[in-house]
Scaffold this motif. Structure first.
Motif, short mmCIF file in Angstrom:
data_model
loop_
_atom_site.label_atom_id
_atom_site.label_comp_id
_atom_site.label_asym_id
_atom_site.label_seq_id
_atom_site.Cartn_x
_atom_site.Cartn_y
_atom_site.Cartn_z
N LEU A 148 38.74 11.07 7.52
CA LEU A 148 38.03 11.20 6.58
C LEU A 148 38.51 11.99 5.14
O LEU A 148 38.28 11.93 4.07
CB LEU A 148 36.68 11.91 6.73
N LYS A 153 34.46 16.40 4.10
CA LYS A 153 34.12 15.16 3.78
C LYS A 153 33.15 14.44 4.87
O LYS A 153 33.56 14.54 5.87
CB LYS A 153 35.35 14.22 3.54
N ARG A 156 33.71 8.01 3.67
CA ARG A 156 34.91 7.37 2.94
C ARG A 156 34.59 5.84 2.86
O ARG A 156 34.39 5.18 3.95
CB ARG A 156 36.23 7.61 3.71
N TRP A 160 41.42 2.26 4.07
CA TRP A 160 42.23 3.60 4.15
C TRP A 160 42.85 3.07 5.55
O TRP A 160 42.20 3.07 6.70
CB TRP A 160 41.16 4.58 4.54
N GLU A 205 35.60 2.40 -3.19
CA GLU A 205 35.67 3.75 -3.39
C GLU A 205 34.45 4.29 -4.24
O GLU A 205 33.72 5.45 -4.11
CB GLU A 205 36.79 4.44 -3.89
#
Length: 229
Positions: A148, A153, A156, A160, A205
């Motif tokens: 993450l 956090k 996400r 990634w 994102e």
């Protein structure tokens, strides 16, 4: 012409335009009293000698209307998509709550990802040296923070690469993902709910994570019904 100065007495285009403009300012009746010239210029006169730029004004109004319609259609499309996602999420919650054990819960997470949301897969992962439930992905301690990007956090969204291993043999087909931190049992064990999409824009994102975070909370509460054997 010599050194940029006319010697033949002819008027430059700029001078001619300035002269015509000055003449019309001083003699507006020349324009207002010539309907044919007004028509050719795309103008029209209204009562009390008001000049209306008919075609130009209509074009601006039409352009504004098109823009407003496009924005409205976009808002309506977004609202419909959000409503559909919420409806599917509510159905998914019922599916999860009907799980009979940890393995069944993992299967249901994968099923709802594919059948309800059109994703490639959904998985549950769990940290720790202790046993991992059947159907769940095992993680070493601290791996959730690494995936993450920090202890604080919680989610996400987007692509990634370090998280591709969560999806096993499906990892090569995952182009975007939603990852949500899990915490279950006492003492708490860290985990992840991960949803993978083949669409690079499936998760981005800047996308809100509220719905997947809500599903993660349901997964937590459902998993805590049973001890890890």
């Amino acid at each position: 012409m010599m050194d940029g100065t006319r010697i033949d007495g002819a008027m430059s285009a700029h001078e001619a335009q300035a002269t015509v403009r000055q003449f019309l300012l001083e003699n507006p009746a020349v324009l207002l009293d010539d309907p044919e010239l007004l028509r050719l210029l795309g103008l029209q006169t209204l009562p009390e000698n008001v000049v209306a730029f008919g075609p130009a004004a209509l074009a601006r109004v039409h352009a504004a209307h098109r823009k407003e319609s496009a924005v409205r259609r976009q808002l309506e499309s977004t609202a419909r998509a959000n409503f559909a996602a919420q409806a599917q999420t509510h159905g998914a919650v019922i599916d999860l709550l009907e799980a009979r054990n940890h393995a069944d819960l993992a299967r249901r997470v994968d099923d709802l990802a594919q059948l309800r949301f059109g994703l490639r897969c959904g998985v549950i992962a769990l940290e720790g040296p202790e046993q991992t439930p059947a159907g769940w992905r095992p993680l070493v301690e601290g791996q959730v923070d690494m995936i993450l990007g920090g202890h604080q956090k919680l989610t996400r969204m987007g692509f990634w690469a370090p998280a591709l291993g969560l999806f096993g043999e499906q990892g090569a087909k995952i182009k975007s993902m939603a990852l949500v931190r899990l915490a279950m049992w006492e003492p708490a064990r860290e985990g992840l709910a991960a949803f993978g999409s083949e669409d690079p824009k499936g998760f981005t994102e800047d996308m809100g994570a509220e719905l997947v975070a809500f599903l993660a909370r349901v997964i937590e509460r459902t998993a805590e019904r049973w001890p890890v054997l």
